[in-house]
Design a protein around this motif. Structure first.
Motif, PDB file in Angstrom:
ATOM      1  N   GLY A  33       0.818  -1.210   0.000  1.00 43.31           N
ATOM      2  CA  GLY A  33       0.000   0.000   0.000  1.00 43.31           C
ATOM      3  C   GLY A  33       0.846   1.252   0.000  1.00 43.31           C
ATOM      4  N   SER A  34       1.875   1.269   0.841  1.00 46.71           N
ATOM      5  CA  SER A  34       2.902   2.312   0.838  1.00 46.71           C
ATOM      6  C   SER A  34       4.244   1.604   0.896  1.00 46.71           C
ATOM      7  N   LYS A  45       3.041   5.168  -3.042  1.00 51.33           N
ATOM      8  CA  LYS A  45       1.796   4.419  -2.881  1.00 51.33           C
ATOM      9  C   LYS A  45       1.661   3.321  -3.943  1.00 51.33           C
ATOM     10  N   ASN A  46       0.960   2.257  -3.566  1.00 49.94           N
ATOM     11  CA  ASN A  46       0.517   1.204  -4.486  1.00 49.94           C
ATOM     12  C   ASN A  46       1.644   0.704  -5.406  1.00 49.94           C
ATOM     13  N   SER A  79      -1.554  -4.542   0.784  1.00 49.37           N
ATOM     14  CA  SER A  79      -2.064  -3.337   0.140  1.00 49.37           C
ATOM     15  C   SER A  79      -2.603  -2.304   1.122  1.00 49.37           C
ATOM     16  N   SER A 410       2.143   4.490   8.955  1.00 49.19           N
ATOM     17  CA  SER A 410       3.438   5.023   8.558  1.00 49.19           C
ATOM     18  C   SER A 410       4.289   5.405   9.762  1.00 49.19           C
TER      19      SER A 410
END
Length: 434
Positions: A33-34, A45-46, A79, A410
């Protein structure tokens, strides 16, 4: 954390310590996801990571379907997670933990007991997201057996760079203390030395018997049960001989050092890292920059011993007094070193503190004012550089070993996210997935 792992029996394979990476699906695909592929730079991202035989072979934008990579590829769905390189701790002692029971354990535990206990601590460290460590001091035969057993896949644990017994002067920090004379003789390591040529011998002996790195003690220490202070103990010529002998045989040198005189003498001798560095002064900072040596701060050790000294009575008066004084001063001196631009490599001195809590060092570093991106860099890129493995570890780039962890949030926004690691992959093998 959501997870989709589309390979039959992968969960069984992932939990087996005896299954090599070659026995797993040849190709694994991680949807991140990150993704913080290079600490110090911004996350993206992604992203899709492709891993083949334990090595990262591609990093792609978006979530690429596994079948587009390989018909037998395995999907690991992270993700909704923040993905980053496996963390590294440059200062641990896997054979024990500081406690009131230490004296009795020395008498009651066999070498086999010690090895089993160190295996337990090693697994706790790995589960906390630390995929590589430097074990800077312990009984050498057990230290090297643990290192080798993990490397061969017999045990779950981090990749270990092991020092074995310290190279230290007679009666100094790193020599055995606090026992009756007959026990002192029995437990004194053969790497205790006096004079430059004897210290050269001790260094070569440590390497002969398996040391990956040489650990020296240029100053006194907090936990030595002797009233010898924290000043310089190894003489300048002894330090020089150790470093020259180690470097000639391809080994780096880590120096325990508290007082500025001992820090500076070790840096002038050419050591590769200073452990603790509690009283680094302006000359120390100049020498750090001139030599390129790293400071490994071990703030957790200081915080731990101060708490024990103030809230328990098992420490001797000598140890308690040193703990309160040095532990409190470490923070101030670390701040000055960081602000001056000294290179920092992450290290906890776990073994003084509890194993498996290694990420708490990051919280203490943040509380001193160090930025999260620099903290993570110290535990990845900088640590890899210190151990000479920048070509294979420290970032998530093509050609690097797949040491990968994931957390829910994060750590760049909240460093405490590192306290709860949900996913751990070491060399392409999943060892933890909540």
């Amino acid at each position: 954390m959501n997870s989709i792992i589309k390979t039959i029996c992968l969960s069984t394979l992932a939990t087996s310590s005896l299954i090599s990476t070659s026995a797993l699906s040849n190709t694994q695909v991680i949807h991140a996801g990150s993704l913080l592929s290079i600490p110090g730079k911004a996350p993206v991202k992604n992203q899709t990571l492709v891993i083949t035989d334990g090595v990262i072979t591609a990093v792609k934008k978006g979530f690429v379907k596994p079948k587009e990579i390989s018909k037998n590829a395995t999907l690991i769905d992270l993700s909704s997670s923040f993905v980053l390189p496996g963390l590294m701790d440059m200062h641990v002692h896997l054979q024990g933990e500081f406690s009131p029971k230490n004296d009795s354990e020395k008498l009651r535990m066999s070498d086999a007991d010690k090895l089993v206990k160190s295996a337990y601590f090693a697994k706790k460290t790995l589960m906390a997201g630390f995929t590589t460590v430097r074990d800077l001091g312990g009984s050498p035969e057990q230290s090297f057996a643990l290192r080798d057993g993990i490397k061969k896949g017999y045990l779950d644990g981090p990749r270990i760079i092991a020092a074995g017994s310290n190279v230290a002067v007679t009666g100094g920090h790193g020599d055995v203390d606090g026992m009756s004379p007959d026990l002192l003789d029995m437990h004194t390591a053969q790497t205790i030395c006096d004079g430059p040529y004897d210290c050269r011998r001790a260094t070569r002996r440590a390497i002969k018997y398996g040391a990956d790195v040489i650990k020296i003690t240029s100053t006194g220490g907090v936990l030595s049960d002797t009233n010898t202070g924290t000043g310089q103990q190894m003489a300048d010529d002894e330090l020089t001989e150790v470093v020259n002998a180690a470097h000639a045989l391809g080994r780096k040198v880590a120096s325990h050092a508290h007082a500025a005189t001992g820090i500076n003498a070790a840096l002038r001798a050419g050591v590769d890292s200073i452990e603790h560095g509690s009283y680094a002064n302006e000359e120390s900072i100049k020498l750090f920059k001139q030599t390129g040596a790293y400071l490994v701060p071990t703030l957790m050790a200081g915080d731990t011993v101060v708490g024990m000294a103030k809230n328990s009575d098992f420490m001797s008066p000598v140890i308690a007094a040193k703990a309160i004084r040095v532990g409190g001063d470490m923070i101030t001196n670390f701040k000055r070193s960081v602000n001056a631009g000294v290179k920092i490599a992450y290290g906890t001195d776990s073994g003084v503190s509890r194993h498996g809590n290694n990420a708490r060092e990051a919280v203490l570093m943040y509380q001193t004012g160090m930025k999260p991106n620099e903290i993570i860099k110290s535990a990845t890129i900088n640590a890899a550089d210190l151990i000479g493995k920048s070509d294979s570890l420290g970032t998530l780039e093509i050609g690097k070993i797949a040491d990968i962890i994931a957390v829910d949030n994060s750590p760049l926004k909240n460093i405490e996210a590192l306290l709860d690691v949900d996913f751990v992959m070491k060399s392409g093998r999943i060892v933890k997935h909540k």
